[in-house]
Design an enzyme around this catalytic site. Sequence first.
Site, PDB file in Angstrom:
ATOM      1  N   ASP A  15       0.828  -1.203   0.000  1.00 51.01           N
ATOM      2  CA  ASP A  15       0.000   0.000   0.000  1.00 51.01           C
ATOM      3  C   ASP A  15       0.871   1.267   0.000  1.00 51.01           C
ATOM      4  OD1 ASP A  15      -2.214  -1.596   0.082  1.00 51.01           O
ATOM      5  OD2 ASP A  15      -2.451  -1.452   2.261  1.00 51.01           O
TER       6      ASP A  15
HETATM    7  N1  URA Z   1      -1.320  -5.897   3.944  1.00 51.31           N
HETATM    8  C1  URA Z   1      -1.843  -4.651   3.849  1.00 51.31           C
HETATM    9  O1  URA Z   1      -2.918  -4.386   4.361  1.00 51.31           O
HETATM   10  N2  URA Z   1      -1.148  -3.715   3.179  1.00 51.31           N
HETATM   11  C2  URA Z   1       0.066  -3.941   2.622  1.00 51.31           C
HETATM   12  O2  URA Z   1       0.660  -3.026   2.025  1.00 51.31           O
HETATM   13  C3  URA Z   1       0.590  -5.229   2.728  1.00 51.31           C
HETATM   14  C4  URA Z   1      -0.116  -6.192   3.398  1.00 51.31           C
END
Ligand code: URA
Length: 244
Positions: free
Chosen positions: A102
Amino acid sequence: MDRLQKIIAASGLTSRRKAEELILQGRVKVDGQVVTELGVKPRKGALIEVDGKAIAREDKVYYVMNKPKKVLCTLNDEHARRTVVDLMSDVPQRVFPVGRLDYDTTGVLIMTNDGEFANEIIHPRYHIAKVYEVTINGILKTEEIKQLEQGVVLDDGIKTLPAKLWVTNKDFAHEQTSFELTIQEGRNRQIKRMLEVFGYEVRRLHRRSLGPITVRGLNVGEYRLMKPFEVKQLRRLANEGRLK
Ligand code: URA
């Protein structure tokens, strides 16, 4: 050995379908001979020309990056925000991220131009353990830890695979818990959605490792070439599919 159209597409010249058209139109030569069949598999090192111009054959490259915050894992963004590809603009090959982290997640991100490898690593059929450092806005309860480890049903109705969770800090003053969570899948926003089941919000998320690959020695935003043995190890782990 790859088929001619795949090699042409991998050179970045055009898509595989367009490459097929170029072949059928008699515009492609292999070692000086026009080839109009689609199934041809040129020998390694063959000279491939399109309209009389040799194509550039890209070597496969594998990098690990310590992804910073506020950078997207897409190839381009309509709002012109920075992407992980922008961070690697001095790499001559056309690399892309293997899976997604993310916008605000930091840590291990593999970048490559090898689509087959990327597929092996992220395909849901294959499992590679990923360790995340997580901080949430609340004090995690023992029963919740047990459920997170055993698997929780996410908003799409699908239960997560078994996971491992170690609490590293319960901070009552700031009403937050920090822990390490090892998961073997890579579903979209998986960690955040797992915590949402209990109403928590993730305040910090850092991927510490993907199988044996870590960001040790890399500052945020830095990247390095992976060693051939690391690539091999990842492939082997993906195919074994066990929680390590
Ligand atoms: N899980 C999430 O919620 N976000 C990420 O970036 C990686 C794993």
